[in-house]
Design an enzyme around this catalytic site. Structure first.
Site, mmCIF file in Angstrom:
data_model
loop_
_atom_site.group_PDB
_atom_site.id
_atom_site.type_symbol
_atom_site.label_atom_id
_atom_site.label_comp_id
_atom_site.label_asym_id
_atom_site.label_seq_id
_atom_site.Cartn_x
_atom_site.Cartn_y
_atom_site.Cartn_z
ATOM 1 N N HIS A 47 1.656 19.110 34.246
ATOM 2 C CA HIS A 47 0.539 19.502 33.375
ATOM 3 C C HIS A 47 -0.420 18.331 33.199
ATOM 4 C CE1 HIS A 47 2.119 23.299 31.142
ATOM 5 N NE2 HIS A 47 2.403 23.330 32.428
ATOM 6 N N TYR A 95 -1.151 23.509 20.968
ATOM 7 C CA TYR A 95 -0.678 23.081 19.646
ATOM 8 C C TYR A 95 -1.700 23.585 18.642
ATOM 9 C CZ TYR A 95 2.561 19.713 21.815
ATOM 10 O OH TYR A 95 3.579 19.115 22.536
ATOM 11 N N PRO A 117 9.840 17.260 16.566
ATOM 12 C CA PRO A 117 9.536 17.618 17.955
ATOM 13 C C PRO A 117 8.045 17.727 18.298
ATOM 14 C CG PRO A 117 10.361 19.533 16.742
ATOM 15 C CD PRO A 117 10.475 18.366 15.831
ATOM 16 N N LYS A 160 8.767 13.902 21.962
ATOM 17 C CA LYS A 160 9.200 12.536 22.275
ATOM 18 C C LYS A 160 10.716 12.301 22.295
ATOM 19 C CE LYS A 160 5.462 10.585 23.224
ATOM 20 N NZ LYS A 160 5.351 11.260 24.509
ATOM 21 N N TYR A 181 0.919 10.637 24.265
ATOM 22 C CA TYR A 181 1.570 11.869 24.710
ATOM 23 C C TYR A 181 2.179 11.700 26.105
ATOM 24 C CZ TYR A 181 2.487 16.875 24.960
ATOM 25 O OH TYR A 181 3.110 18.097 25.039
HETATM 26 P P1 RFL Z 1 22.146 14.778 22.540
HETATM 27 O O1 RFL Z 1 21.397 15.636 23.485
HETATM 28 O O2 RFL Z 1 22.314 15.241 21.144
HETATM 29 O O3 RFL Z 1 23.576 14.528 23.186
HETATM 30 C C1 RFL Z 1 24.626 13.941 22.475
HETATM 31 C C2 RFL Z 1 25.931 14.409 23.071
HETATM 32 O O4 RFL Z 1 27.013 13.750 22.408
HETATM 33 C C3 RFL Z 1 28.010 14.705 22.108
HETATM 34 N N1 RFL Z 1 28.805 14.209 20.960
HETATM 35 C C4 RFL Z 1 30.017 13.648 21.084
HETATM 36 N N2 RFL Z 1 30.781 13.394 22.136
HETATM 37 C C5 RFL Z 1 31.988 12.815 21.915
HETATM 38 N N3 RFL Z 1 32.444 12.499 20.675
HETATM 39 C C6 RFL Z 1 31.710 12.729 19.581
HETATM 40 N N4 RFL Z 1 32.148 12.411 18.356
HETATM 41 C C7 RFL Z 1 30.433 13.335 19.761
HETATM 42 N N5 RFL Z 1 29.445 13.704 18.906
HETATM 43 C C8 RFL Z 1 28.475 14.227 19.652
HETATM 44 C C9 RFL Z 1 27.254 15.981 21.805
HETATM 45 O O5 RFL Z 1 28.079 17.131 21.943
HETATM 46 C C10 RFL Z 1 26.142 15.904 22.851
HETATM 47 O O6 RFL Z 1 26.517 16.533 24.054
HETATM 48 O O7 RFL Z 1 21.510 13.309 22.450
HETATM 49 P P2 RFL Z 1 20.692 12.425 23.541
HETATM 50 O O8 RFL Z 1 21.425 12.378 24.847
HETATM 51 O O9 RFL Z 1 20.349 11.191 22.831
HETATM 52 O O10 RFL Z 1 19.376 13.268 23.844
HETATM 53 C C11 RFL Z 1 18.407 13.437 22.856
HETATM 54 C C12 RFL Z 1 17.721 14.782 23.019
HETATM 55 O O11 RFL Z 1 18.678 15.799 23.158
HETATM 56 C C13 RFL Z 1 16.800 15.085 21.833
HETATM 57 O O12 RFL Z 1 16.079 13.934 21.466
HETATM 58 C C14 RFL Z 1 15.803 16.194 22.143
HETATM 59 O O13 RFL Z 1 16.424 17.405 22.424
HETATM 60 C C15 RFL Z 1 14.880 16.376 20.940
HETATM 61 N N6 RFL Z 1 13.986 17.503 21.116
HETATM 62 C C16 RFL Z 1 12.909 17.378 21.914
HETATM 63 N N7 RFL Z 1 12.696 16.218 22.590
HETATM 64 C C17 RFL Z 1 11.644 16.099 23.448
HETATM 65 O O14 RFL Z 1 11.483 15.040 24.092
HETATM 66 N N8 RFL Z 1 10.753 17.144 23.629
HETATM 67 C C18 RFL Z 1 10.922 18.327 22.984
HETATM 68 O O15 RFL Z 1 10.144 19.222 23.231
HETATM 69 C C19 RFL Z 1 12.014 18.488 22.062
HETATM 70 N N9 RFL Z 1 12.229 19.652 21.423
HETATM 71 C C20 RFL Z 1 14.264 18.711 20.457
HETATM 72 C C21 RFL Z 1 13.348 19.779 20.636
HETATM 73 C C22 RFL Z 1 15.393 18.876 19.672
HETATM 74 C C23 RFL Z 1 15.657 20.084 19.054
HETATM 75 N N10 RFL Z 1 16.845 20.158 18.256
HETATM 76 C C24 RFL Z 1 17.556 21.296 17.963
HETATM 77 C C25 RFL Z 1 17.498 18.959 17.772
HETATM 78 C C26 RFL Z 1 13.564 20.976 20.032
HETATM 79 C C27 RFL Z 1 14.713 21.146 19.225
HETATM 80 C C28 RFL Z 1 14.863 22.491 18.613
HETATM 81 C C1 PHB Z 2 9.162 22.911 24.200
HETATM 82 O O1 PHB Z 2 8.691 23.420 25.230
HETATM 83 O O2 PHB Z 2 10.279 23.208 23.771
HETATM 84 C C2 PHB Z 2 8.343 21.915 23.462
HETATM 85 C C3 PHB Z 2 7.145 21.479 24.008
HETATM 86 C C4 PHB Z 2 6.374 20.549 23.321
HETATM 87 C C5 PHB Z 2 6.807 20.083 22.097
HETATM 88 C C6 PHB Z 2 8.017 20.509 21.557
HETATM 89 C C7 PHB Z 2 8.792 21.443 22.248
HETATM 90 O O3 PHB Z 2 6.042 19.191 21.428
#
Ligand code: RFL
Ligand code: PHB
Length: 390
Positions: free
Chosen positions: A72, A201, A293, A297, A385
């Site tokens: 994009h 957005y 989110p 980032k 971004y």
């Molecule tokens: P994760 O992905 O949470 O992975 C951590 C792993 O550790 C495991 N774990 C354990 N394992 C062993 N022993 C324990 N005691 C443990 N406790 C936990 C877990 O089961 C898991 O598998 O962390 P990591 O690798 O640091 O990655 C970070 C990302 O996942 C997170 O920052 C993003 O998903 C955040 N996020 C977004 N980030 C973006 O860059 N762009 C986005 O668009 C975006 N949208 C989002 C998001 C996070 C969301 N939620 C629900 C938190 C949207 C949502 C809804």
């Molecule tokens: C997504 O596609 O899940 C998404 C994209 C941009 C954001 C957050 C989530 O800023």
């Protein structure tokens, strides 16, 4: 058993670090609390910075992203019934982002790890880091009714916000900074074509909305919701009505609706724990910091930490220097705080904050007006971004 590095957590941070280490000939074990299927069932991030995409390539796991990911060059900011394009490509002299789901990235890294025959233990219970403040740390866990022990040089805590690594550090050694927001994001996935080929957005007096996608046939949409809302309060019809009310008319009018197959509510939080190193334990990704989110980032920041941590560990094992691991926490935190600032700013500018009243609303309008009319302001948004340099 012995391994040079024990990685706790099989999310993007743990898997990416593990793959880079494996490729460099540094042995590592990944310990994950959940099943592989559960890790893959979490729908989260969707936008990869160029630096993140490049690291996936460097790890040897980029082939499918190159084929199926959507590059994009810009996105829209909508408010007051109109939308305005932020031309990422031109404002950043040629940078873009890649729309590719976290689920897909995780899948690709797991498959690459399997092919490399590197060790992963899923459903590892009671994972506990020990003696990381001394020279000979080890990690214990329970599996199949037995307690296992892995001796190691270093422990990488990549176990997310609710993980055990950060909690293992004495409270007196860690300083946390936190901000919560008085609303959440209700997100859905539906197999309908996205309403626009770029993300939108949207700031609206009923609350924020975001149009994103996973492919040209799968849409990811979000609306700002109350923290008291439950999924039962939001049948699909209500979701589609609400998002269309918030979007500019031309966009709402061409939106294809359909049955959602995933729906979830996530709270928004800013959080940083300092430092990110405690002796031979390093924290990386959500284990050390959370961003709301809005700036996309979280995943990218996790990969940024892995950049610094992997470079430091490689220098330790191959270059015989501790300079990289010694600088890890300070280097990672300098970048983390800039992403925290940006995610906080985007959240503050685009969401409805009823408690800030009419004054807050006018400031938001001025901010958005300035943003789209000032090349300097648009450039600052674009530069953050697409991702600040490592
Ligand atoms: P994760 O992905 O949470 O992975 C951590 C792993 O550790 C495991 N774990 C354990 N394992 C062993 N022993 C324990 N005691 C443990 N406790 C936990 C877990 O089961 C898991 O598998 O962390 P990591 O690798 O640091 O990655 C970070 C990302 O996942 C997170 O920052 C993003 O998903 C955040 N996020 C977004 N980030 C973006 O860059 N762009 C986005 O668009 C975006 N949208 C989002 C998001 C996070 C969301 N939620 C629900 C938190 C949207 C949502 C809804
Ligand atoms: C997504 O596609 O899940 C998404 C994209 C941009 C954001 C957050 C989530 O800023």
């Amino acid at each position: 058993m012995r391994s040079q590095v024990v990685i706790i957590g099989s999310g993007p941070a743990g898997l990416l670090l593990g793959q880079l280490l494996t490729n460099a000939g540094i042995d590592n074990v990944v310990l994950e609390r959940s099943t592989r299927e559960h890790v893959l069932s979490r729908v989260r991030a969707g936008v990869l910075e160029e630096g993140t995409a490049a690291m996936l390539e460097e790890a040897g796991a980029g082939q499918r992203m190159r084929r199926e990911g959507l590059p994009h060059d810009g996105f829209d900011v909508a408010f007051d019934g109109k939308h305005h394009r932020i031309d990422l490509f031109n404002l950043t002299s040629g940078k873009r982002v890649m729309v590719y789901g976290q689920t897909e990235l995780t899948h690709d890294l797991m498959d690459t790890r399997d092919r490399a025959d590197a060790a992963s233990v899923y459903e590892a219970a009671e994972v506990t880091p020990h003696d990381f403040d001394r020279d000979a740390p080890y990690v214990t866990y329970e599996k199949d009714g037995a307690t296992h022990r892995i001796d190691c040089d270093f422990i990488a805590g990549c176990d997310g916000y609710h993980g055990v690594s950060r909690r293992s550090v004495p409270e007196s050694a860690i300083h946390s900074f936190e901000r919560t927001y008085p609303f959440g994001w209700l997100g859905i996935l539906a197999d309908v074509p996205p309403v626009s080929h770029e993300l939108i957005y949207c700031n609206h007096k009923r609350g924020f909305a975001l149009c994103s996608m996973r492919s040209m046939t799968r849409s990811r949409y979000y609306v700002q919701c109350s923290l008291d809302d439950h999924l039962e309060d939001w049948p699909d019809d209500r979701f589609w009505d609400e998002i269309r009310r918030r979007l500019p008319e031309d966009v709402a009018g061409r939106m294809t609706t359909g049955t959602s197959f995933e729906k979830s509510i996530a709270p928004l939080r800013s959080f940083v724990a300092e430092p990110m190193r405690f002796g031979r334990l390093f924290l990386a990704g959500d284990a050390a910091h959370i961003v709301p989110p809005t700036g996309a980032k979280g995943l990218n920041l996790a990969c940024g930490d892995v950049r610094y941590l992997f470079d430091g560990l490689r220098d330790y094992y191959i270059g015989k220097s501790t300079a990289g691991i010694d600088a890890y926490s300070a280097r990672a935190l300098a970048r983390v705080w800039k992403a925290e600032r940006f995610s906080w700013w985007m959240t503050t500018t685009l969401h409805l904050f009823p408690e800030t009243g009419a004054f807050g609303q006018r400031i938001q309008e001025a901010e958005l007006d300035y943003l789209i009319h000032s090349r300097a302001a648009s450039t600052a948004l674009a530069e953050n971004y697409v991702g600040l340099p490592f």
